[in-house]
Design a protein around this motif. Sequence first.
Motif, mmCIF file in Angstrom:
data_model
loop_
_atom_site.group_PDB
_atom_site.id
_atom_site.type_symbol
_atom_site.label_atom_id
_atom_site.label_comp_id
_atom_site.label_asym_id
_atom_site.label_seq_id
_atom_site.Cartn_x
_atom_site.Cartn_y
_atom_site.Cartn_z
ATOM 1 N N GLN A 1 57.015 40.198 52.200
ATOM 2 C CA GLN A 1 55.826 40.986 51.849
ATOM 3 C C GLN A 1 54.722 40.142 51.215
ATOM 4 O OE1 GLN A 1 55.367 44.179 52.715
ATOM 5 N NE2 GLN A 1 57.291 43.909 53.781
ATOM 6 N N GLU A 2 54.691 38.852 51.512
ATOM 7 C CA GLU A 2 53.704 37.966 50.904
ATOM 8 C C GLU A 2 52.271 38.376 51.212
ATOM 9 O OE1 GLU A 2 56.404 36.867 52.664
ATOM 10 O OE2 GLU A 2 57.567 36.262 50.918
ATOM 11 N N ASP A 3 52.058 39.129 52.303
ATOM 12 C CA ASP A 3 50.707 39.556 52.657
ATOM 13 C C ASP A 3 50.516 41.062 52.504
ATOM 14 O OD1 ASP A 3 52.161 40.538 54.764
ATOM 15 O OD2 ASP A 3 50.998 39.543 56.313
ATOM 16 N N GLY A 4 51.506 41.744 51.979
ATOM 17 C CA GLY A 4 51.407 43.180 51.768
ATOM 18 C C GLY A 4 51.696 44.015 52.986
ATOM 19 N N ALA A 5 51.843 43.390 54.135
ATOM 20 C CA ALA A 5 52.202 44.061 55.390
ATOM 21 C C ALA A 5 51.373 45.311 55.652
ATOM 22 C CB ALA A 5 53.696 44.379 55.408
ATOM 23 N N GLY A 6 50.108 45.286 55.263
ATOM 24 C CA GLY A 6 49.215 46.405 55.543
ATOM 25 C C GLY A 6 49.524 47.669 54.765
ATOM 26 N N ASP A 7 50.257 47.567 53.677
ATOM 27 C CA ASP A 7 50.594 48.746 52.884
ATOM 28 C C ASP A 7 49.320 49.346 52.287
ATOM 29 O OD1 ASP A 7 51.400 50.455 50.636
ATOM 30 O OD2 ASP A 7 53.398 49.688 51.046
ATOM 31 N N PRO A 8 49.039 50.616 52.553
ATOM 32 C CA PRO A 8 47.817 51.238 52.052
ATOM 33 C C PRO A 8 47.778 51.369 50.530
ATOM 34 C CG PRO A 8 49.227 52.883 53.073
ATOM 35 C CD PRO A 8 49.850 51.538 53.338
ATOM 36 N N LEU A 9 48.912 51.242 49.875
ATOM 37 C CA LEU A 9 48.962 51.389 48.418
ATOM 38 C C LEU A 9 48.901 50.048 47.687
ATOM 39 C CD1 LEU A 9 51.624 54.209 48.202
ATOM 40 C CD2 LEU A 9 49.144 54.399 47.933
ATOM 41 N N LEU A 10 48.759 48.958 48.428
ATOM 42 C CA LEU A 10 48.760 47.634 47.818
ATOM 43 C C LEU A 10 47.672 47.479 46.762
ATOM 44 C CD1 LEU A 10 49.695 44.718 47.611
ATOM 45 C CD2 LEU A 10 48.244 44.204 49.575
ATOM 46 N N ARG A 11 46.437 47.776 47.107
ATOM 47 C CA ARG A 11 45.332 47.619 46.143
ATOM 48 C C ARG A 11 45.483 48.585 44.967
ATOM 49 N NH1 ARG A 11 41.678 44.012 47.759
ATOM 50 N NH2 ARG A 11 41.475 43.579 49.967
ATOM 51 N N GLU A 12 45.982 49.774 45.219
ATOM 52 C CA GLU A 12 46.201 50.732 44.131
ATOM 53 C C GLU A 12 47.261 50.204 43.171
ATOM 54 O OE1 GLU A 12 45.646 53.698 41.613
ATOM 55 O OE2 GLU A 12 44.396 53.296 43.358
ATOM 56 N N ALA A 13 48.285 49.549 43.699
ATOM 57 C CA ALA A 13 49.319 48.960 42.849
ATOM 58 C C ALA A 13 48.729 47.875 41.959
ATOM 59 C CB ALA A 13 50.451 48.391 43.704
ATOM 60 N N ALA A 14 47.839 47.063 42.510
ATOM 61 C CA ALA A 14 47.187 46.014 41.707
ATOM 62 C C ALA A 14 46.340 46.649 40.607
ATOM 63 C CB ALA A 14 46.341 45.121 42.594
ATOM 64 N N ARG A 15 45.621 47.727 40.940
ATOM 65 C CA ARG A 15 44.801 48.423 39.931
ATOM 66 C C ARG A 15 45.665 49.093 38.860
ATOM 67 N NH1 ARG A 15 41.376 49.392 44.420
ATOM 68 N NH2 ARG A 15 42.497 51.259 45.018
ATOM 69 N N ALA A 16 46.874 49.502 39.233
ATOM 70 C CA ALA A 16 47.751 50.204 38.295
ATOM 71 C C ALA A 16 48.364 49.280 37.250
ATOM 72 C CB ALA A 16 48.864 50.920 39.059
ATOM 73 N N CYS A 17 48.318 47.980 37.497
ATOM 74 C CA CYS A 17 48.901 47.033 36.544
ATOM 75 C C CYS A 17 48.120 47.076 35.231
ATOM 76 C CB CYS A 17 48.871 45.620 37.121
ATOM 77 S SG CYS A 17 49.558 44.395 35.986
ATOM 78 N N PRO A 18 48.785 47.386 34.124
ATOM 79 C CA PRO A 18 48.083 47.539 32.846
ATOM 80 C C PRO A 18 47.517 46.238 32.276
ATOM 81 C CG PRO A 18 50.446 47.737 32.505
ATOM 82 C CD PRO A 18 50.217 47.676 33.993
ATOM 83 N N VAL A 19 47.974 45.090 32.774
ATOM 84 C CA VAL A 19 47.474 43.808 32.263
ATOM 85 C C VAL A 19 46.780 42.987 33.360
ATOM 86 C CG1 VAL A 19 49.107 43.660 30.350
ATOM 87 C CG2 VAL A 19 49.731 42.710 32.585
ATOM 88 N N SER A 20 46.504 43.618 34.499
ATOM 89 C CA SER A 20 45.813 42.971 35.629
ATOM 90 C C SER A 20 46.484 41.665 36.053
ATOM 91 C CB SER A 20 44.348 42.719 35.283
ATOM 92 O OG SER A 20 43.695 43.932 34.991
ATOM 93 N N ALA A 21 47.805 41.705 36.167
ATOM 94 C CA ALA A 21 48.566 40.518 36.545
ATOM 95 C C ALA A 21 48.631 40.312 38.049
ATOM 96 C CB ALA A 21 49.981 40.595 35.978
ATOM 97 N N ILE A 22 48.151 41.286 38.840
ATOM 98 C CA ILE A 22 48.236 41.205 40.292
ATOM 99 C C ILE A 22 46.834 41.077 40.876
ATOM 100 C CG2 ILE A 22 48.935 42.396 42.405
ATOM 101 C CD1 ILE A 22 51.005 43.880 40.617
ATOM 102 N N GLU A 23 46.674 40.077 41.732
ATOM 103 C CA GLU A 23 45.398 39.876 42.414
ATOM 104 C C GLU A 23 45.626 39.954 43.905
ATOM 105 O OE1 GLU A 23 41.760 36.647 42.712
ATOM 106 O OE2 GLU A 23 43.523 36.181 41.537
#
Length: 64
Positions: A38-60
């Motif tokens: 899943q290194e590229d997110g495989a087109g998951d529509p929730l990928l960006r939402e998961a990054a936004r949900a991180c409380p410390v912005s650890a995901i880019e």
Amino acid sequence: MRITIEKDLCIGAGQCALTAPRVFTQDDDGFSALLPGQEDGAGDPLLREAARACPVSAIEVTES
């Protein structure tokens, strides 16, 4: 897409794994990790939402 997890920032809240369970998991120490293949997110529509949900912005998520 490219997914980067800043391990030094991650606090193990698990919001990424709850939001996009087909992309993220938590490692043995409870910190964010990508599922194998899943290194590229495989087109998951929730990928960006998961990054936004991180409380410390650890995901880019960036376009490759």
